[in-house]
Every structure is written in C-alpha cells, then in structure tokens.
Design an enzyme around this catalytic site. Sequence first.
Site, PDB file in Angstrom:
ATOM      1  N   TYR A  31     -51.912   7.542  63.641  1.00 18.14           N
ATOM      2  CA  TYR A  31     -51.521   6.714  64.841  1.00 18.14           C
ATOM      3  C   TYR A  31     -50.166   7.081  65.536  1.00 18.14           C
ATOM      4  CZ  TYR A  31     -49.878   2.515  66.952  1.00 18.14           C
ATOM      5  OH  TYR A  31     -49.319   1.670  68.160  1.00 18.14           O
ATOM      6  N   LYS A  67     -49.762   9.022  69.031  1.00 20.99           N
ATOM      7  CA  LYS A  67     -48.935   8.288  70.192  1.00 20.99           C
ATOM      8  C   LYS A  67     -47.635   9.315  70.572  1.00 20.99           C
ATOM      9  CE  LYS A  67     -49.392   4.551  71.589  1.00 20.99           C
ATOM     10  NZ  LYS A  67     -50.222   4.146  72.797  1.00 20.99           N
TER      11      LYS A  67
END
Length: 490
Positions: free
Chosen positions: A237, A241
Amino acid sequence: MELGSILQFLEDKTIFVTGATGYLAKIFVEKILRVQPKVKKFYLLLRAADAKSAAERLRDEVIGKELFRVLREKHGASLQSFISEKVTPVAGDISYEDLGVKDSSLKDEMWREVDVVLNFAATTDFDERYDVALGINTQGALHVLNFAKKCVNVKMLVHVSTAYVCGEDAGLIPEQPYHMGMAKKGDSKIDINFEKKMVKEKINELKLEGVPEKEITSAMKDLGIERARLFGWPNTYVFTKAMGEMLLMNRKDNLPLVIIRPTMVASTYKEPFPGWIEGVRTIDSIIAGYGKGRVTCFISGPQSTLDVVPADMVVSAIIVAMVARAKQHPEIIYHLGSSLRNPVNFSNLHDFSFRYFSEHPWINKEGESVKIGKGIALTSMSKFYMYMALRFLLPLKALQLLNMLLFKTYQDLYTALDRKVKLVMRLVDLYKPYVFFEGIFDDINTEKLRIIFKESCHETNIFDFDPANIDWEDYMINVHIPGLVKYVMK
C-alpha cells in the site's frame, strides 16, 4: 496572504471527485453539499460498467448512507431533486487512460466545466495484489493527473495520499516530496516502468503454466510485499502510494498540485454528527477484536505514538488547503495528524478500550455479553513471539502429535487452528511497522495554513482542523468506540 471566505470560493464551483464511494470522499461531498448548497456541480467517478450501475452505486453506497442524514433532514422531500441537480455519477476506473470514461459527450462536458479535481481513489489493503495496487495507487494517480490537464478551467489537482509513505522513518518526519526513483534503502533506483513490465510478465507466465487464479492472487500479494521491502517500504500500500506521488511531482508541469497526507483516519469528531465511521480503519481492527474478546494482547513499542486524526478534520483541512492553493499559497504537501500537536499513545488506547467495553460489553450474535479482561501489554516482538509460543504454538504442536497418534481424528480442528495462527502472524507482520512506529509527523505547512486560516477567515467554526482541540479520552470513549460498535462491529 488572505484566504477570504471559503464558502464564497466554493460557490458556483464544479468539482470532480474520484474514488467517490470511499470513506473520506463521501464525507467531503456531504460537507460541501451541506455547508455550500450553491456549489455548481459534483462529478463523482464510481467504478462501474455503465451509467446505470454508477447511478445505483451513488444511491446505495453514497447518498443512501446515514452520513447524509443531516442533509436529508435539511432538504426533506426535495433531497432527490437537489442531488439530481448537483451530482452527476460518472462510470469509470482510474486504472485506465481517461479514467475509463466511455461516454465521450460526458467526458467533453467535464473537460469544459471542471474547476477542481480531487483524487481520493486508492486501494488501502496493506497486502493488495501488486498488479492491482500499481494500477490504482501508482498509475491511477498519473491517469487522474493527465485527465485534470485536459480540463480547460482547472485550478488544481488535490491528491489524497498517506503520511505513511515515509515507510519506517523515525524522528521528526518533514513534509517533503518524493522524487522519481528515490528508494528508502539501498542504492537501487525505482523504475516504475520496470515494475509494471515485471508484473505483466509474471502474470502471463503464471497463466501460461495454468496456475489457478487463487494462487496467482497469492503470488501477486507476495510479490508486492517483496518489492516494497526491497526498496525500504513495509507494505504494498504505502510503496505504491509513494510511487504515485513520484509520478505526480515529476509530471505535474504547470498544473497546481496539493498532496494531502493524513495519518490514521478515525471516525468523525463533530460533523455532520460525531462518531460516523465506515469500514475497519487501521487501529479499529485492534479495538474491535479486543471488544469481541478475540484480542487478548496489545503490542506496541514504549516510544510509539498513535497518530490519529478524525475524518471530518481531514476533510476541512483539504477544503482550506484547496482554497489556499487557488490563492497562490506555495505549499504543496500537508501532513494531517496529531502526533506533534496533541499526541496519544497505544497504552492510552488500551486503557480507553478496556474502560469502554467493561462498562458497555459487546453483544454477540447469540445475544450474550462478551466479558473482556484487561489484556496483556507486550512491548517488543520477542515478547509477542514468546506469548504466541506459550499460548498457541505449543498447544498446537501437542494437538498435531495427538492427531497423528489418533489417525488424524482431530485433523479438521488442527487445520482450522493452524490457519488462524498463521493469519494472526501474517497480520502482526503487516501491522508491526505501525505499532512500533517511532516517527512524529512534522506539520509546519499545515500549521502555517491554520494560522492563515484563523487570521484571515471568519468560518473557523465550519472548517475546524486543529487536533489540539481534541480531548482524546472523551473522543475515544464517547465518540469513536461507540461509533465503531454502532457502524462496524455488527
């Protein structure tokens, strides 16, 4: 610099929001519709095959939520006509060029009308499939940027990221950009094109070998964690990002850009009412598990600060930052958190949870009250592994031996318990960087914004985003945990 009226800025604006069914996006849309009904229009991108599916998702997953209760009470029977006038659902997917919007006339209309673009779309699973996370969190950010550049009246792009793109940095963490290819560890540079190509080749290879889809998913999840840790990030994640931010900083050209980095987002503090939450946020899996009697230990480092920020404060900060950027305020990156101005730690969370569930036990499906103990605080991973060995692994080993002696009589029980223990160990491995996190997020840009806002705007009561105002004991015990029980722990 003077901000002037936030409400006046929002009047007659056309705003495009991606990831519109997400938690923060819904709160953002509800807030503006409620405080500034003279906003011209929202275009809301929803992952859907066609306009009909998009309209259904808007009705069921956005407007139909209790979050919109105050707006429903305000407009009564006229709410539907108000929403029809102000909100246009758009079927699409940010994983594709032009965001997968197939309706060419609608696309042209958006390119003519949109003033501000906000990218809330993300997959937040720590161990998401690498191909999926790259498509949404990394390439998706670039697709939104390219779409925004085609909007002839666009004032800016606001991209919602996460403070934890910092990886496992410790100390005071500045509001600084990530430049293209910059890794957190090692000498290697990150080549995003190579990452995309590698993923594509790996999937093709697995499909040619006839590997079942379930195993491909598992391989893609493992690959994401492996690549993230190779470059110094703890999970897929935050790694994807961070790469998304790199692309935005590298390709923005002259388009004004704002990057919002919230910490752990919790339930609403005040607006539209206290305690609204959707889905299990980072800390909530611990609170919910404890309340249900499934979590008997709390793991955290002695120096670890729990950086939490209520969702409505994040949304207020986004709106104020948006106005500041339109008024030529130079800052691009904003940390939205509490660890510097009003810290709370994991031992506080343990205490708040114990006090709440002691007085208000969770009622299970059988209608029984679940009694919870104080629980054990473990301050290191070695203590956690010892606890797991004594509490679960040794009994599991004994059951395995007994099962072998009794010709696999207890095979189903052993398999189920073994699966649960492995799941717990995997979850702890994923959450470990956060429960032992020793960073404090510097928010000098956000503090400058707060000062300008308080000095030059009379709407501070409508757009409060100062975490120093939060009484954590009152918020956790009387707002957040009750909201979690009501909306999530069903």
